[in-house]
Design a protein around this motif. Sequence first.
Motif, PDB file in Angstrom:
ATOM      1  N   THR A  60      38.790   9.759 -28.578  1.00 22.50           N
ATOM      2  CA  THR A  60      38.321  10.883 -28.115  1.00 22.50           C
ATOM      3  C   THR A  60      38.383  12.067 -27.990  1.00 22.50           C
ATOM      4  N   VAL A  61      39.159  12.480 -29.004  1.00 25.55           N
ATOM      5  CA  VAL A  61      39.350  13.876 -28.880  1.00 25.55           C
ATOM      6  C   VAL A  61      38.320  14.033 -29.992  1.00 25.55           C
ATOM      7  N   SER A  63      35.223  11.943 -30.572  1.00 25.49           N
ATOM      8  CA  SER A  63      33.746  12.287 -29.887  1.00 25.49           C
ATOM      9  C   SER A  63      33.186  13.034 -29.169  1.00 25.49           C
ATOM     10  N   SER A  64      34.478  14.139 -28.428  1.00 24.71           N
ATOM     11  CA  SER A  64      34.370  15.033 -27.454  1.00 24.71           C
ATOM     12  C   SER A  64      34.121  16.300 -28.352  1.00 24.71           C
ATOM     13  N   GLY A  67      30.496  16.136 -29.117  1.00 26.00           N
ATOM     14  CA  GLY A  67      29.143  16.361 -28.813  1.00 26.00           C
ATOM     15  C   GLY A  67      29.384  14.729 -27.926  1.00 26.00           C
ATOM     16  N   GLY A  68      29.794  13.979 -28.150  1.00 28.63           N
ATOM     17  CA  GLY A  68      29.414  12.126 -27.607  1.00 28.63           C
ATOM     18  C   GLY A  68      28.393  11.534 -29.001  1.00 28.63           C
TER      19      GLY A  68
END
Length: 77
Positions: A60-61, A63-64, A67-68
């Motif tokens: 999740t980190v 990916s964030s 920028g996804g």
Amino acid sequence: MAKLQESRDGMSAAMQSRTVIDLATGAIMAQNRCSQAAAFQVLREASNSRNVKLRDVAATVVSSVAGGTDTFTYFDE
């Protein structure tokens, strides 16, 4: 042969997880200007408090920060 295949698959999964965790640790280090140990502690505390696996928090980190967009490792090939 099946045991060797199982072992290979397990090692591959471990390397993928470790890579994502290392990427997330680096991102946290850059954002917070902290040591590797402190960044890993941030990940571990987030994992424990959310009852989510460490590799999932790390993904999740990453990916964030990305920028996804999809990220890949050399182990994904």
